[in-house]
Motif scaffolding. Structure first.
Motif, PDB file in Angstrom:
ATOM      1  N   PRO A 169      12.990  64.870  46.401  1.00 15.62           N
ATOM      2  CA  PRO A 169      11.596  65.434  46.747  1.00 15.62           C
ATOM      3  C   PRO A 169      11.822  66.484  47.960  1.00 15.62           C
ATOM      4  CG  PRO A 169      11.518  63.029  46.021  1.00 15.62           C
ATOM      5  CD  PRO A 169      13.005  63.584  46.240  1.00 15.62           C
ATOM      6  N   ARG A 170      10.961  67.438  48.236  1.00 20.11           N
ATOM      7  CA  ARG A 170      10.730  68.329  49.033  1.00 20.11           C
ATOM      8  C   ARG A 170      10.764  67.632  50.603  1.00 20.11           C
ATOM      9  NH1 ARG A 170      10.433  74.042  49.392  1.00 20.11           N
ATOM     10  NH2 ARG A 170      10.610  74.420  51.691  1.00 20.11           N
ATOM     11  N   ARG A 171       9.817  66.684  50.708  1.00 18.99           N
ATOM     12  CA  ARG A 171       9.884  66.065  52.118  1.00 18.99           C
ATOM     13  C   ARG A 171      11.216  65.470  52.684  1.00 18.99           C
ATOM     14  NH1 ARG A 171       5.253  61.972  53.263  1.00 18.99           N
ATOM     15  NH2 ARG A 171       4.632  62.025  51.180  1.00 18.99           N
ATOM     16  N   LEU A 172      11.671  64.842  51.466  1.00 19.52           N
ATOM     17  CA  LEU A 172      12.947  64.231  51.678  1.00 19.52           C
ATOM     18  C   LEU A 172      14.031  65.397  52.108  1.00 19.52           C
ATOM     19  CD1 LEU A 172      14.813  61.701  52.059  1.00 19.52           C
ATOM     20  CD2 LEU A 172      14.934  61.623  49.483  1.00 19.52           C
ATOM     21  N   ALA A 173      14.047  66.219  51.325  1.00 21.54           N
ATOM     22  CA  ALA A 173      15.097  67.380  51.766  1.00 21.54           C
ATOM     23  C   ALA A 173      14.998  67.766  52.992  1.00 21.54           C
ATOM     24  CB  ALA A 173      14.832  68.662  50.485  1.00 21.54           C
ATOM     25  N   ASP A 174      13.784  68.140  53.297  1.00 23.92           N
ATOM     26  CA  ASP A 174      13.165  68.637  54.645  1.00 23.92           C
ATOM     27  C   ASP A 174      13.798  67.970  55.796  1.00 23.92           C
ATOM     28  OD1 ASP A 174      12.114  70.892  53.600  1.00 23.92           O
ATOM     29  OD2 ASP A 174      10.022  70.231  53.988  1.00 23.92           O
ATOM     30  N   THR A 175      13.506  66.421  55.636  1.00 27.13           N
ATOM     31  CA  THR A 175      14.055  65.325  56.746  1.00 27.13           C
ATOM     32  C   THR A 175      15.474  65.327  56.851  1.00 27.13           C
ATOM     33  OG1 THR A 175      11.955  64.231  56.317  1.00 27.13           O
ATOM     34  CG2 THR A 175      13.684  63.090  57.286  1.00 27.13           C
ATOM     35  N   LEU A 176      16.155  65.374  55.629  1.00 26.95           N
ATOM     36  CA  LEU A 176      17.607  65.236  55.757  1.00 26.95           C
ATOM     37  C   LEU A 176      18.417  66.419  56.252  1.00 26.95           C
ATOM     38  CD1 LEU A 176      18.352  63.493  52.375  1.00 26.95           C
ATOM     39  CD2 LEU A 176      18.142  62.380  54.571  1.00 26.95           C
ATOM     40  N   ALA A 177      17.795  67.460  56.105  1.00 21.88           N
ATOM     41  CA  ALA A 177      18.435  68.799  56.269  1.00 21.88           C
ATOM     42  C   ALA A 177      18.156  68.894  57.791  1.00 21.88           C
ATOM     43  CB  ALA A 177      17.769  69.873  55.815  1.00 21.88           C
ATOM     44  N   ARG A 206      17.974  66.427  59.734  1.00 20.97           N
ATOM     45  CA  ARG A 206      18.641  65.219  60.316  1.00 20.97           C
ATOM     46  C   ARG A 206      20.147  65.818  60.584  1.00 20.97           C
ATOM     47  NH1 ARG A 206      18.857  60.026  57.207  1.00 20.97           N
ATOM     48  NH2 ARG A 206      20.591  60.545  56.741  1.00 20.97           N
ATOM     49  N   GLU A 207      20.628  66.435  59.418  1.00 17.86           N
ATOM     50  CA  GLU A 207      21.968  66.865  59.585  1.00 17.86           C
ATOM     51  C   GLU A 207      22.297  67.973  60.162  1.00 17.86           C
ATOM     52  OE1 GLU A 207      24.073  64.820  58.895  1.00 17.86           O
ATOM     53  OE2 GLU A 207      22.891  63.191  58.120  1.00 17.86           O
ATOM     54  N   GLY A 208      21.356  68.726  60.779  1.00 19.33           N
ATOM     55  CA  GLY A 208      21.298  70.134  61.582  1.00 19.33           C
ATOM     56  C   GLY A 208      21.938  71.105  60.437  1.00 19.33           C
ATOM     57  N   ALA A 209      21.009  71.196  59.415  1.00 16.59           N
ATOM     58  CA  ALA A 209      21.367  72.217  58.197  1.00 16.59           C
ATOM     59  C   ALA A 209      20.170  72.977  57.803  1.00 16.59           C
ATOM     60  CB  ALA A 209      21.748  71.487  57.029  1.00 16.59           C
ATOM     61  N   ASN A 210      19.365  73.426  59.067  1.00 16.06           N
ATOM     62  CA  ASN A 210      18.080  74.051  58.810  1.00 16.06           C
ATOM     63  C   ASN A 210      18.333  75.428  58.517  1.00 16.06           C
ATOM     64  OD1 ASN A 210      16.033  71.993  59.103  1.00 16.06           O
ATOM     65  ND2 ASN A 210      16.444  71.908  61.236  1.00 16.06           N
ATOM     66  N   GLY A 211      19.329  75.995  58.368  1.00 14.94           N
ATOM     67  CA  GLY A 211      19.319  77.494  58.399  1.00 14.94           C
ATOM     68  C   GLY A 211      19.791  77.832  56.745  1.00 14.94           C
ATOM     69  N   LYS A 212      20.335  78.953  56.336  1.00 16.41           N
ATOM     70  CA  LYS A 212      20.522  79.505  55.169  1.00 16.41           C
ATOM     71  C   LYS A 212      21.814  78.712  54.700  1.00 16.41           C
ATOM     72  CE  LYS A 212      18.073  83.734  55.407  1.00 16.41           C
ATOM     73  NZ  LYS A 212      18.007  85.093  55.525  1.00 16.41           N
ATOM     74  N   LEU A 213      21.943  78.647  53.293  1.00 12.10           N
ATOM     75  CA  LEU A 213      23.184  78.119  52.659  1.00 12.10           C
ATOM     76  C   LEU A 213      24.553  78.777  53.315  1.00 12.10           C
ATOM     77  CD1 LEU A 213      22.072  77.293  49.014  1.00 12.10           C
ATOM     78  CD2 LEU A 213      23.061  75.653  50.861  1.00 12.10           C
ATOM     79  N   LEU A 223      25.312  66.036  53.916  1.00 15.56           N
ATOM     80  CA  LEU A 223      24.113  65.974  53.223  1.00 15.56           C
ATOM     81  C   LEU A 223      24.537  65.019  51.590  1.00 15.56           C
ATOM     82  CD1 LEU A 223      22.609  69.643  53.513  1.00 15.56           C
ATOM     83  CD2 LEU A 223      21.511  67.432  54.367  1.00 15.56           C
ATOM     84  N   GLU A 224      25.481  65.364  51.260  1.00 22.36           N
ATOM     85  CA  GLU A 224      25.765  64.448  50.005  1.00 22.36           C
ATOM     86  C   GLU A 224      25.755  62.967  50.346  1.00 22.36           C
ATOM     87  OE1 GLU A 224      28.670  64.804  46.170  1.00 22.36           O
ATOM     88  OE2 GLU A 224      29.829  64.698  48.212  1.00 22.36           O
ATOM     89  N   THR A 225      26.544  62.735  51.490  1.00 24.94           N
ATOM     90  CA  THR A 225      26.432  61.240  52.009  1.00 24.94           C
ATOM     91  C   THR A 225      24.914  60.772  52.377  1.00 24.94           C
ATOM     92  OG1 THR A 225      28.795  61.503  52.891  1.00 24.94           O
ATOM     93  CG2 THR A 225      27.334  59.793  53.622  1.00 24.94           C
TER      94      THR A 225
END
Length: 399
Positions: free
Chosen positions: A294-302, A304-311, A322-324
């Motif tokens: 879900p989007r809210r979960l994806a936003d939170t995890l990204a 938290r793991e310092g992955a806010n940019g583009k792929l 992120l997989e972990t």
């Protein structure tokens, strides 16, 4: 001069699923049965169960590996002699429509009140004396009979006393540990009791991370050691809930971690790397992840793991984290919501002191314990109701 006590063959304390079933069976055998309950209405747990539709049994409820206790095999005799099919036949005879929802769970099509009415009608037909809003004030044994005084001022003498008073779960409905007190009064052991089928809670630091996710649900696999459940999980303002969490709570103990897969069977890293290879990796990480969770979960995890940019801007090591975070999230709950929201109580009257065929206390002739008060606890999904029907039926054949 005090009035002479009413004489009964059987007094059953508790007008819940087990108590009513026992009363019906004993009454059909011609026994004079009195059922007392301090509640104002019978079957309150039945009424609120299954979202008001009563998850009245489970097709797999004959399996003792779906039950917990010091000796889950104790339940085999009653469950084997009064089966889910037997209760279904009773429901069918009463004209109550039902359906299988998932994982063998059976629910009324309409209202849980239909099950309560069926049991009340059967008790009436069997000549049962039902007294609601009536508590047991004193109890004891005199010779080969049990003497009780009730809150309505009456006294009762009976050859058999059946404790069907349940456990401590949902105290707002009047649940107490009275049945355990009775067991100890007659020198029977009670195994440690604790809330079961209950939401788990987090400490404040972890809550600050997860509270923004309150209301987000995922289909998850939740594990504790070798025990795992694959059902829905829900983030709450206190921690985690949902069927998978309620199930694992019966096995979890304070200090233990649980591991959660929030996209079971999905190769998260492989998916993200494939997205990264598309269109020069211009898609935002959280957007790509929101196609998996879900989007809210994806936003939170990204975040938290310092992955806010583009792929394209994120290394594969971060994607692996992120997989972990998605499929190997190991977290240590600090506690549970307790008896206030627990569906059942784990532990209870020790089964080694009861006859598995009759539910009678081996050392106290005429004393029986049935249902939730016994150290037998089922999985979520109709198992505990089947234990109530089966143990009540078993005692009803002999009291």
């Amino acid at each position: 001069m005090s009035a002479r006590p009413q004489t009964s063959d059987v007094v059953i304390v508790g007008a819940g699923a087990a108590g009513m079933m026992c009363a019906i069976e004993a009454g059909r055998r011609g026994r004079r049965v009195l059922v007392v309950d301090h509640a104002r209405a019978p079957g309150e747990k039945i009424r609120i169960s299954g979202g008001g539709r009563c998850n009245f049994t489970n097709l797999d409820a004959g399996r003792t590996d779906r039950f917990l206790g010091a000796n889950p095999r104790f339940a085999a005799s009653a469950l084997g002699r009064y089966t889910p099919a037997d209760f279904i036949a009773r429901v069918d005879k009463a004209g109550i429509a039902w359906h299988e929802k998932t994982l063998g769970q059976l629910f009324c099509d309409d209202s849980a009140k239909q099950i309560i009415r069926m049991l009340i009608d059967d008790m009436r037909a069997a000549g049962i004396d039902l007294r609601l809003g009536t508590a047991v004030e004193t109890y004891g044994r005199s010779g080969d009979r049990f003497d009780l005084t009730l809150s309505d001022g009456s006294a009762v003498s009976a050859a058999s006393l059946v404790v069907a008073s349940g456990g401590k779960s949902i105290p707002k409905m009047g649940a107490t540990g009275w049945g355990y007190e009775v067991a100890r009064h007659f020198d029977l052991a009670v195994t440690e009791t604790r809330p079961a089928l209950v939401p788990l809670t987090f400490e404040q630091g972890l809550l600050e991370q997860t509270t923004p996710l309150a209301g987000v649900a995922v289909d998850a696999v939740v594990s504790h050691g070798k025990t795992r459940f694959e059902e829905a999980m829900l983030f709450t303002h206190r921690g985690l809930s949902g069927p998978a969490i309620l199930q694992i709570s019966s096995y979890w103990r304070e200090g233990d971690p649980i591991t959660v897969q929030m996209a079971p069977g999905v190769p998260v890293l492989e998916r993200l790397k494939a997205k990264k290879a598309e269109n020069g990796g211009k898609q935002a990480v959280h957007t790509a992840l929101s196609e998996i969770v879900p989007r809210r979960l994806a936003d939170t995890l990204a975040t938290r793991e310092g992955a806010n940019g583009k792929l394209a801007e994120v290394g594969d090591k971060v994607l692996a984290r992120l997989e972990t975070a998605v499929n190997a999230w190991t977290v240590k709950p600090v506690g549970s919501e307790g008896y206030r929201t627990a569906e059942v109580t784990l532990g209870g009257v020790a089964t080694e002191q009861l006859d598995q065929k009759t539910m009678a206390a081996k050392a106290v002739p005429g004393l029986f314990f049935i249902g939730e008060v016994v150290d037998i606890t089922g999985w979520l999904g109709g198992y505990n109701f089947q234990w109530a029907w089966s143990s009540g039926w078993a005692a009803g054949q002999i009291v």
